[in-house]
Design a protein around this motif. Structure first.
Motif, mmCIF file in Angstrom:
data_model
loop_
_atom_site.group_PDB
_atom_site.id
_atom_site.type_symbol
_atom_site.label_atom_id
_atom_site.label_comp_id
_atom_site.label_asym_id
_atom_site.label_seq_id
_atom_site.Cartn_x
_atom_site.Cartn_y
_atom_site.Cartn_z
ATOM 1 N N CYS A 1 -12.547 50.799 -17.408
ATOM 2 C CA CYS A 1 -13.437 50.125 -16.446
ATOM 3 C C CYS A 1 -12.633 49.449 -15.334
ATOM 4 N N VAL A 2 -11.551 48.789 -15.692
ATOM 5 C CA VAL A 2 -10.716 48.117 -14.688
ATOM 6 C C VAL A 2 -10.092 49.135 -13.741
ATOM 7 N N VAL A 3 -9.565 50.216 -14.291
ATOM 8 C CA VAL A 3 -8.950 51.234 -13.438
ATOM 9 C C VAL A 3 -9.997 51.850 -12.509
ATOM 10 N N ALA A 4 -11.191 52.118 -13.025
ATOM 11 C CA ALA A 4 -12.262 52.660 -12.183
ATOM 12 C C ALA A 4 -12.613 51.680 -11.070
ATOM 13 N N TRP A 5 -12.706 50.403 -11.403
ATOM 14 C CA TRP A 5 -13.006 49.360 -10.413
ATOM 15 C C TRP A 5 -11.931 49.338 -9.319
ATOM 16 N N LEU A 6 -10.675 49.406 -9.725
ATOM 17 C CA LEU A 6 -9.579 49.361 -8.763
ATOM 18 C C LEU A 6 -9.550 50.609 -7.885
ATOM 19 N N ILE A 7 -9.891 51.755 -8.450
ATOM 20 C CA ILE A 7 -9.942 52.991 -7.658
ATOM 21 C C ILE A 7 -11.057 52.921 -6.622
ATOM 22 N N VAL A 8 -12.228 52.464 -7.033
ATOM 23 C CA VAL A 8 -13.357 52.360 -6.099
ATOM 24 C C VAL A 8 -13.036 51.356 -4.987
ATOM 25 N N LEU A 9 -12.435 50.236 -5.340
ATOM 26 C CA LEU A 9 -12.033 49.256 -4.333
ATOM 27 C C LEU A 9 -11.050 49.866 -3.336
ATOM 28 N N SER A 10 -10.058 50.561 -3.840
ATOM 29 C CA SER A 10 -9.055 51.184 -2.968
ATOM 30 C C SER A 10 -9.704 52.205 -2.042
ATOM 31 N N LEU B 1 -13.326 45.553 1.897
ATOM 32 C CA LEU B 1 -13.511 45.400 0.460
ATOM 33 C C LEU B 1 -14.850 44.688 0.277
ATOM 34 N N PRO B 2 -15.874 45.416 -0.150
ATOM 35 C CA PRO B 2 -17.217 44.826 -0.191
ATOM 36 C C PRO B 2 -17.355 43.723 -1.242
ATOM 37 N N ASN B 3 -18.120 42.713 -0.868
ATOM 38 C CA ASN B 3 -18.366 41.583 -1.779
ATOM 39 C C ASN B 3 -18.999 42.040 -3.087
ATOM 40 N N TRP B 4 -19.848 43.067 -3.031
ATOM 41 C CA TRP B 4 -20.533 43.514 -4.247
ATOM 42 C C TRP B 4 -19.561 44.143 -5.246
ATOM 43 N N ARG C 1 4.314 54.930 9.841
ATOM 44 C CA ARG C 1 4.791 54.676 11.213
ATOM 45 C C ARG C 1 3.633 54.698 12.204
ATOM 46 N N SER C 2 2.640 53.954 11.882
ATOM 47 C CA SER C 2 1.412 53.975 12.665
ATOM 48 C C SER C 2 1.220 52.672 13.421
ATOM 49 N N GLU C 3 0.511 52.783 14.506
ATOM 50 C CA GLU C 3 0.120 51.599 15.269
ATOM 51 C C GLU C 3 -1.028 50.876 14.571
ATOM 52 N N VAL C 4 -1.722 51.596 13.708
ATOM 53 C CA VAL C 4 -2.871 51.051 12.995
ATOM 54 C C VAL C 4 -2.378 50.272 11.778
ATOM 55 N N THR C 5 -3.042 49.178 11.473
ATOM 56 C CA THR C 5 -2.658 48.404 10.302
ATOM 57 C C THR C 5 -2.998 49.178 9.029
ATOM 58 N N VAL C 6 -2.267 48.885 8.002
ATOM 59 C CA VAL C 6 -2.456 49.532 6.702
ATOM 60 C C VAL C 6 -3.313 48.610 5.844
ATOM 61 N N PRO C 7 -4.364 49.141 5.206
ATOM 62 C CA PRO C 7 -5.171 48.276 4.337
ATOM 63 C C PRO C 7 -4.339 47.781 3.147
ATOM 64 N N HIS C 8 -4.515 46.534 2.802
ATOM 65 C CA HIS C 8 -3.711 45.908 1.753
ATOM 66 C C HIS C 8 -4.341 46.039 0.368
ATOM 67 N N GLY C 9 -5.648 46.217 0.299
ATOM 68 C CA GLY C 9 -6.332 46.308 -0.988
ATOM 69 C C GLY C 9 -5.755 47.357 -1.927
ATOM 70 N N PRO C 10 -5.513 48.585 -1.455
ATOM 71 C CA PRO C 10 -4.943 49.582 -2.358
ATOM 72 C C PRO C 10 -3.588 49.167 -2.942
ATOM 73 N N SER C 11 -2.792 48.489 -2.151
ATOM 74 C CA SER C 11 -1.503 48.012 -2.667
ATOM 75 C C SER C 11 -1.703 46.940 -3.728
ATOM 76 N N MET C 12 -2.675 46.072 -3.525
ATOM 77 C CA MET C 12 -2.988 45.055 -4.530
ATOM 78 C C MET C 12 -3.400 45.726 -5.840
ATOM 79 N N CYS C 13 -4.258 46.734 -5.726
ATOM 80 C CA CYS C 13 -4.761 47.440 -6.908
ATOM 81 C C CYS C 13 -3.643 48.203 -7.610
#
Length: 140
Positions: free
Chosen positions: A9-18, A27-30, A116-128
């Motif tokens: 369940c935790v791994v599934a939650w982290l995958i969906v968040l990422s 990263l949705p509040n729900w 090497r992008s001008e666009v920022t990288v989302p941090h949530g996947p790294s947290m997960c």
């Protein structure tokens, strides 16, 4: 709930968040808030409520401080996710919490360098990913 089921369940939650953070840059509040509540409740029933609560509060405080000082560097979703990630890793001890807390920004920095992008990288996947890796090292 058995440890195996909880882990899945935790791994599934982290995958969906990422997935949400990569796709929508949000990263949705729900997902963040109920996930944190479930992680804290599960840790409490397993007798690890105090370290989970301490880990949650500590990581939340770090992320909230960064968000308030440099809002462009850290989104509010990352701050809310820190509640659940901190609880999860904190329930396994200070070493696991520290590894995940240090690992996440390092993973985000590495991704930014690789892309090497001008666009920022989302941090949530790294947290997960950092949390998953740190917990896996603790239980394997």
């Amino acid at each position: 709930m058995g440890a195996g089921v909880a882990g899945v369940c935790v791994v599934a939650w982290l995958i969906v968040l990422s997935w949400h953070d990569i796709r929508d840059r949000r990263l949705p509040n729900w997902l963040t808030i109920p996930g944190a509540v479930v992680v804290l409740a599960t840790a409490t029933t397993a007798g690890r409520g105090v370290p989970a609560l301490a880990g949650s509060a500590a990581l939340f405080a770090v992320y909230l401080t960064i968000h308030l000082v440099l809002p462009a560097a850290m989104g509010a979703g990352d701050v809310k996710l820190a509640l659940g990630i901190g609880a999860l890793t904190g329930s396994f001890g200070i070493d696991v919490w520290t590894l995940a807390a240090v690992g996440a920004p390092l993973l985000t920095a590495a991704a930014a360098l690789l892309l090497r992008s001008e666009v920022t990288v989302p941090h949530g996947p790294s947290m997960c990913l950092a949390a998953t890796g740190a917990v896996a090292l603790a239980v394997l």
